[in-house]
Every structure is written in structure tokens, then in C-alpha cells.
Design a protein around this motif. Structure first.
Motif, PDB file in Angstrom:
ATOM      1  N   MET A  75       0.802  -1.219   0.000  1.00 33.03           N
ATOM      2  CA  MET A  75       0.000   0.000   0.000  1.00 33.03           C
ATOM      3  C   MET A  75       0.836   1.271   0.000  1.00 33.03           C
ATOM      4  N   ALA A  76       2.096   1.151   0.347  1.00 30.94           N
ATOM      5  CA  ALA A  76       3.037   2.274   0.235  1.00 30.94           C
ATOM      6  C   ALA A  76       4.300   1.716  -0.421  1.00 30.94           C
ATOM      7  N   PRO A  77       4.227   1.447  -1.733  1.00 34.21           N
ATOM      8  CA  PRO A  77       5.238   0.632  -2.397  1.00 34.21           C
ATOM      9  C   PRO A  77       6.439   1.387  -2.944  1.00 34.21           C
ATOM     10  N   ALA A  78       6.647   2.638  -2.506  1.00 30.11           N
ATOM     11  CA  ALA A  78       7.805   3.400  -2.961  1.00 30.11           C
ATOM     12  C   ALA A  78       8.389   4.164  -1.781  1.00 30.11           C
ATOM     13  N   VAL A  79       9.625   4.606  -1.930  1.00 34.44           N
ATOM     14  CA  VAL A  79      10.298   5.314  -0.843  1.00 34.44           C
ATOM     15  C   VAL A  79       9.507   6.548  -0.429  1.00 34.44           C
ATOM     16  N   SER A  80       9.028   7.320  -1.425  1.00 38.48           N
ATOM     17  CA  SER A  80       8.280   8.536  -1.087  1.00 38.48           C
ATOM     18  C   SER A  80       6.983   8.250  -0.378  1.00 38.48           C
ATOM     19  N   CYS A  81       6.345   7.103  -0.697  1.00 38.96           N
ATOM     20  CA  CYS A  81       5.071   6.752  -0.050  1.00 38.96           C
ATOM     21  C   CYS A  81       5.238   6.578   1.451  1.00 38.96           C
ATOM     22  N   ARG A  82       6.383   6.094   1.862  1.00 41.12           N
ATOM     23  CA  ARG A  82       6.560   5.714   3.260  1.00 41.12           C
ATOM     24  C   ARG A  82       6.928   6.907   4.138  1.00 41.12           C
ATOM     25  N   LYS A  83       7.267   8.030   3.508  1.00 38.81           N
ATOM     26  CA  LYS A  83       7.610   9.221   4.289  1.00 38.81           C
ATOM     27  C   LYS A  83       6.433   9.676   5.133  1.00 38.81           C
ATOM     28  N   ARG A  84       5.209   9.463   4.617  1.00 33.77           N
ATOM     29  CA  ARG A  84       4.031   9.945   5.328  1.00 33.77           C
ATOM     30  C   ARG A  84       3.800   9.207   6.636  1.00 33.77           C
ATOM     31  N   TYR A  85       4.347   7.978   6.769  1.00 32.24           N
ATOM     32  CA  TYR A  85       4.183   7.233   8.021  1.00 32.24           C
ATOM     33  C   TYR A  85       4.883   7.928   9.192  1.00 32.24           C
ATOM     34  N   SER A  86       5.966   8.634   8.904  1.00 37.99           N
ATOM     35  CA  SER A  86       6.762   9.218   9.987  1.00 37.99           C
ATOM     36  C   SER A  86       6.760  10.742   9.969  1.00 37.99           C
TER      37      SER A  86
END
Length: 454
Positions: free
Chosen positions: A304-315
Motif C-alpha cells: 500500500m506504500a510501495p515506494a520510498v516517497s510513499c513511506r515518508k508519510r508514516y513518519s
């Protein structure tokens, strides 16, 4: 008609459907029909054929190079176990699902039909996200349930891009902050309606050019089909207004893509998340479903967050340097990863907010069902019993890795999702993401909204 809205047609029914479509093509003076399929990123890959060849292509399918959908150059033979009698360099066959045939309001004298993908030997393509989603919907149906779901997408509208020092810069379309000046959005919403995707609401969001669009909930595969249609339609309508539509924001973060869903009985008459007493608490069934989502949240986040930029929103809310963040849930709390909403005419539903707007909607749907089903079938009843005093916070959900590399490990180690989505898909998806990580470039990542994803 199955609950996933897939209709198995007899020969007379097929002939009748084709006849109806040909009448519609003549009425609208159509010249072309797009045969569309989703690649692993959720982007439409299509072939357009002259309208007078439509019936022939319905019978025999449309051929497309397999690499268009699987998207990884320089494939190593030992990375993926391909289906027999095929290889990465072979063709695949696009077979249309005729119920999805629609005239496209944003393309001149053109219609589209969404396709399922098969190998040249007639087997389903095991890396096809739509096939995987339909298979999970069938598993849900076999368990006596149906899923009512809808996607909620954030996206950005940018003005005409400029080139400054060899870098492409685009600025938000500031006029879209106010609801009274949105001819672009009105044309998009009307166009989506005519393609069968009903929009429940749209609004300006937190900054100029930042929009949110909510679809009306539907049973089965239709919710993912609607999201897939939006991803193409918003780009094409934006071009008419000299805008660029992007699922990235100007800082390089991904926008959110939420799956709102509830579990219903087979007939779609009763919401299994709701108590008959009207209380806000989840039912036992709902608690078990949520248990599965919490249990598999680390692996879910990879899809559901399959790219590096997608995962920034988690933190983004945390200033601490951590390897992971806890998976949160709550009632009517929009800050949580799993938000249980108890208001509205459809009753209680769960918003899966792990997703980014760049995630493939078919994979989001499939993985959510797989995790929820595991919760229904294997959760500990003592933790999610009927006692209203039961506290789901007693559970120890898997934490969400902030690094994509760690999320890939979580996906590989999650036996439930491996089995549900298929070994072939998991191995291929992980190999593709590792390839992307090895070839990642910061500038390319920050400007993706001006390249592949526009």
C-alpha cells in the motif's frame, strides 16, 4: 452474477451483449476502443483498436508484450518462477470484461473496456493485480461474505510546468482551493459518472491545487475498477485544462489513498460490522476482521506504500529517528492507520489508511481481504469476544517499517499474504521493488509526478 460483479455469460448472452455494445458504438460514432489492463503500479496500459474490429477482438483477445505489465527490465531467470510455456519476453492476451465497456467522455469518439490478462496458453497471468483481487473476492464469497468498499483519493493539480536549470518545476493550480471555481472537477466528476464510477463527494483539501475525491461504495471488484478509471481519467481531463494531475505533492510525498470498507452477508442486506442495537462498537466479526488487519499491517504496508516517497508519510509527524512506527486504530479518529467510522447510512466501516494514492487499487483490495479473512478464520476469540470491555489495544500488531527494504522483508515473511496473493506474484513484486531501489535516484523520485505517474 457473482458478488464480485463478474458475470459469466452463455453464448446467447454474449451475442446479446456484443449486439448491444455495437449499437452503442454506432450511436456514438465511435472510432476506437481501448483494451485496458493495469500494470503492477496501477497505471493503465492499453491498446486501441479500430471499432470495426471489436467483435473479432472480443473473441480472440488483444496481444500485448508481457513486459508492458510486469515492468522490470533485465529480468534474471532465477528471480521469478514463471508460468510454464511462457517467459518474460512473451506476449500476454487481453480479454475484455464486457460489463466494463464505456464510452469515454474525455477522449474523442473512443470507448474503453477493462481486460483480464492471460498467457498465450490460456492461463491467468499470476502477476495480474486484477486477477489476484478477483480471486480474493471469490475466497470471501466462499466464506459466505461480500465486501462493500470505496476508495478515497487525494491528488494534486499543477499548472503549466516550467524548466529551470534543466529541472522541471510545476506550481499548484491555486484557483482550485475554492469550491466555487472548479469547472475542471465538475467535468471530471461528470465524466467518471458516465464511465460507471459514481463520485459521492469531492472537495478542496489543505493547500492550493490539493483535491480529495470519494467514490460511492460498491460491492466486489467495481470499487477497484472505479479507482483505476480515476487514475487515467484525471490525467486526461487535466490536460484539457492545461493542468498536470499528480498523486505526488510538491514536496515529494505521496498523497493518501484510503480504502473504506465493510463486510456484508452474501445478499448484501446486512452489515456484519454493525450491532443491531445501534451501538458504536464493532461486532465480534468486525473485531476479528480488524485483528487480521492489525496482525498483517507490516506486510500490508509494503503493497500500500510501495515506494520510498510513499513511506515518508508514516513518519511525518515524528521527529525521532525510528525504524518503525506502531500501527494505530481508533473509533472516528482520522489520525489512525485503521479508522473505524460509525456514522452514515451504510453503518460501521473501517478505513484502511495505510495506502498511498500511488498504490495499485487492486492490490490494496486483495491484500485487505486476505488479512481480514485471516482475522476471521484464525484470530483468538478471547481477544475479540463479545464482551464490550474487550480492548483491542491488548493486541500487539506488527509495527509498520519506515524503510521499504524492511517492508519487503515483512511481506516475504508473511505466510498468509504469500499464500493468498500467490508465490509467483510475491517473488516478482519483491524482485521488481529491489530493482527499483537499486536504481533509485533522488531527483527522479522527487519529480516522478512529472514522469511515469502523470
Amino acid at each position: 452474477r457473482n458478488r464480485d460483479n463478474t458475470q459469466i455469460l452463455t453464448t446467447p448472452q454474449l451475442s446479446s451483449r456484443i449486439k448491444h455494445i455495437k449499437q452503442e458504438m454506432a450511436k456514438n460514432h465511435l472510432q476506437f476502443v481501448r483494451f485496458e489492463a493495469t500494470d503492477l503500479h496501477g497505471v493503465s496500459r492499453s491498446k486501441s483498436i479500430p471499432a470495426h474490429f471489436f467483435q473479432e477482438k472480443v473473441t480472440h483477445g488483444v496481444f500485448m508484450p508481457r513486459g508492458y505489465l510486469e515492468l522490470m527490465p533485465n529480468l534474471k531467470d532465477n528471480e521469478v518462477n514463471h508460468i510454464r510455456a511462457t517467459c518474460f519476453n512473451s506476449d500476454i492476451v487481453l480479454m475484455p470484461e464486457l460489463s466494463t465497456f464505456r464510452v469515454l467522455p474525455w477522449a474523442e469518439r473512443t470507448a474503453r473496456v477493462i481486460c483480464d490478462t492471460f498467457t498465450v496458453t490460456g492461463e491467468p497471468l499470476l502477476t495480474s493485480p486484477r486477477y489476484i483481487a478477483k480471486r480474493q473476492l471469490q475466497q470471501l464469497q466462499d466464506s459466505g461474505f461480500s465486501l462493500l468498499s470505496a476508495f478515497i483519493y487525494d491528488f494534486c493539480i499543477f499548472g503549466v510546468p516550467e524548466v529551470i536549470n534543466s529541472k522541471t518545476i510545476s506550481f499548484p493550480a491555486s484557483t482550485l482551493l475554492n469550491n466555487h471555481d472548479q469547472p475542471f472537477m465538475q467535468e471530471l466528476v461528470d465524466g467518471l459518472y458516465h464511465t460507471g464510477a459514481n463520485v459521492e463527494s469531492f472537495s478542496s483539501s489543505t493547500r492550493p491545487g490539493h483535491m480529495e475525491i470519494c467514490f460511492l461504495p460498491e460491492f466486489g471488484i467495481s470499487s477497484a475498477d472505479n479507482a483505476f478509471t480515476l487514475r487515467t481519467g484525471v490525467k486526461e481531463v487535466a490536460r484539457k485544462y492545461n493542468y498536470i494531475a499528480s498523486f505526488f505533492i510538491e514536496t515529494g510525498f505521496c498523497n493518501s489513498g484510503i480504502l473504506s470498507h465493510s463486510l456484508w452477508d452474501m445478499d448484501g442486506k446486512r452489515n456484519m460490522f454493525c450491532n443491531s442495537s445501534g451501538t458504536e462498537q464493532l461486532t465480534v466479526t468486525g473485531k476479528k476482521w480488524l485483528t487480521g488487519l492489525l496482525k498483517h499491517s507490516a506486510a500490508l504496508s509494503c503493497l500500500m506504500a510501495p515506494a520510498v516517497s510513499c513511506r515518508k508519510r508514516y513518519s511525518k509527524e515524528s521527529k525521532d529517528l525510528k525504524e518503525s512506527v506502531p500501527t494505530t486504530w481508533g473509533y472516528n479518529d482520522n489520525s489512525c492507520a485503521f479508522n473505524i467510522k460509525c456514522h452514515g447510512e451504510k453503518g460501521t466501516r473501517i478505513e484502511n489508511k495505510l495506502g498511498s494514492a500511488t498504490a495499485n487499487p487492486y492490490l490494496v483490495l486483495a491484500a485487505t481481504i486476505a488479512a481480514g479473512l485471516d482475522g476471521l478464520q484464525n484470530s483468538d476469540g478471547a481477544l475479540v469476544g463479545p464482551d464490550e470491555g474487550t480492548d483491542l489495544s491488548q493486541l500487539k500488531p506488527s509495527e509498520i517499517p519506515l524503510k521499504l527494504e524492511d517492508a519487503l522483508v515483512a511481506l516475504e515473511e508473511d505466510q498468509c499474504l504469500r499464500e493468498a496473493l500467490g508465490e509467483t506474484f510475491i517473488r516478482y513484486f519483491v524482485a521488481m521493488k529491489k530493482y527499483e531501489l537499486e536504481n533509485e535516484e533522488t531527483d527522479a523520485e522527487r519529480n516522478k509526478f512529472l514522469e511515469y505517474f502523470i
